[in-house]
Design a protein around this motif. Structure first.
Motif, PDB file in Angstrom:
ATOM      1  N   THR A 188      69.043  80.876  52.420  1.00 21.49           N
ATOM      2  CA  THR A 188      69.522  82.007  52.708  1.00 21.49           C
ATOM      3  C   THR A 188      68.864  83.224  52.005  1.00 21.49           C
ATOM      4  O   THR A 188      68.473  82.810  50.821  1.00 21.49           O
ATOM      5  N   ASN A 228      69.945  74.347  52.841  1.00 23.80           N
ATOM      6  CA  ASN A 228      70.125  75.500  53.266  1.00 23.80           C
ATOM      7  C   ASN A 228      69.389  76.669  52.655  1.00 23.80           C
ATOM      8  O   ASN A 228      69.061  76.597  51.498  1.00 23.80           O
ATOM      9  N   GLN A 285      72.367  82.546  57.913  1.00 20.41           N
ATOM     10  CA  GLN A 285      71.290  81.756  57.129  1.00 20.41           C
ATOM     11  C   GLN A 285      70.108  82.033  57.617  1.00 20.41           C
ATOM     12  O   GLN A 285      69.892  82.596  58.896  1.00 20.41           O
ATOM     13  N   THR A 286      68.987  81.995  56.758  1.00 22.55           N
ATOM     14  CA  THR A 286      67.518  82.106  57.327  1.00 22.55           C
ATOM     15  C   THR A 286      66.970  80.746  57.946  1.00 22.55           C
ATOM     16  O   THR A 286      66.670  81.008  58.932  1.00 22.55           O
ATOM     17  N   MET A 297      73.243  87.427  52.998  1.00 23.41           N
ATOM     18  CA  MET A 297      73.568  86.353  53.663  1.00 23.41           C
ATOM     19  C   MET A 297      74.644  85.389  53.056  1.00 23.41           C
ATOM     20  O   MET A 297      74.816  85.619  51.944  1.00 23.41           O
ATOM     21  N   TYR A 298      75.583  84.926  53.520  1.00 22.70           N
ATOM     22  CA  TYR A 298      76.762  84.333  52.945  1.00 22.70           C
ATOM     23  C   TYR A 298      77.405  83.220  53.787  1.00 22.70           C
ATOM     24  O   TYR A 298      76.939  82.730  55.061  1.00 22.70           O
ATOM     25  N   ASN A 299      78.124  82.460  53.331  1.00 26.30           N
ATOM     26  CA  ASN A 299      78.646  81.191  54.034  1.00 26.30           C
ATOM     27  C   ASN A 299      80.340  81.404  54.017  1.00 26.30           C
ATOM     28  O   ASN A 299      80.898  81.499  52.871  1.00 26.30           O
TER      29      ASN A 299
END
Length: 210
Positions: free
Chosen positions: A107, A105, A45-46, A111-113
């Motif tokens: 992102t 959140n 994440q950012t 980027m990913y989860n």
């Protein structure tokens, strides 16, 4: 609207679309919040920060979704709640639950989860600002050659009776802005990366606990 919110398999989920007034208020709360209150989250994440001032605003909506889930998935809810009650809080019952403090959140591209689940009974997500379209995302050569063309999409991981898993992809893009889903917190879920823009993806999430 391109999201198929039809319940699938054993998890099921429910959804609603927030009013423009609620969305505007959420946006104000996001950007005026104290960003020093962080969460320890899965994925790349950012940034993220807790959003305590949004709890009062969102609690009635979350509560309505919980009740909607219990009605629309009655055949699943009783067994699920019994199992969660044994595992998490045996001394409590499901007539009294708490909407926890939500978080934001942020992102960016790539980027990913990864697959993960949450503590608690139910979890929810608001797709606040999704900056891409699936049409543009699927033009990327990495996506066009894939047999799973779901860039930037939310997904559930379902176990099957044979011991395998099934990935249920939910198509998410700019047309999903303002939509909110609620689902069992113990179900594994994640978010794929996106590729077509440098603009950030912004979502809110939270849990319902006993």
């Amino acid at each position: 609207m391109n999201i198929d919110f039809t319940p699938f398999f054993s998890s099921g989920y429910v959804h609603t679309e927030l009013s423009p007034e609620v969305r505007e208020e959420i946006n104000e709360l996001i950007w005026t919040a104290d960003r020093k209150q962080k969460m320890r989250l899965s994925g790349v994440q950012t940034d993220n920060w807790m959003l305590p001032n949004a709890r009062d605003l969102l609690s009635p909506i979350v509560s309505e979704l919980v009740e909607s889930y219990k009605v629309t998935h009655k055949e699943l809810t009783d067994e699920y709640e019994q199992e969660v009650q044994k595992a998490i809080r045996p001394r409590y019952n499901f007539d009294s639950y708490t909407v926890d403090v939500p978080w934001v959140n942020i992102t960016e591209r790539y980027m990913y989860n990864p697959p993960h689940n949450h503590q608690g009974v139910y979890s929810w997500v608001i797709f606040h600002d999704i900056p891409y379209s699936l049409e543009e995302e699927r033009k990327d050569y990495r996506i066009s050659m894939s047999n799973q063309p779901y860039p930037g999409c939310f997904y559930f991981v379902h176990p099957t009776h044979s011991g395998h898993t099934y990935i249920q992809n939910i198509e998410i893009d700019y047309r999903s802005n303002g939509h909110m889903i609620l689902f069992p917190a113990r179900i594994y879920h994640g978010v794929h990366p996106y590729y077509s823009t440098d603009k950030p993806r912004i979502s809110l999430a939270g849990n319902v606990t006993l």
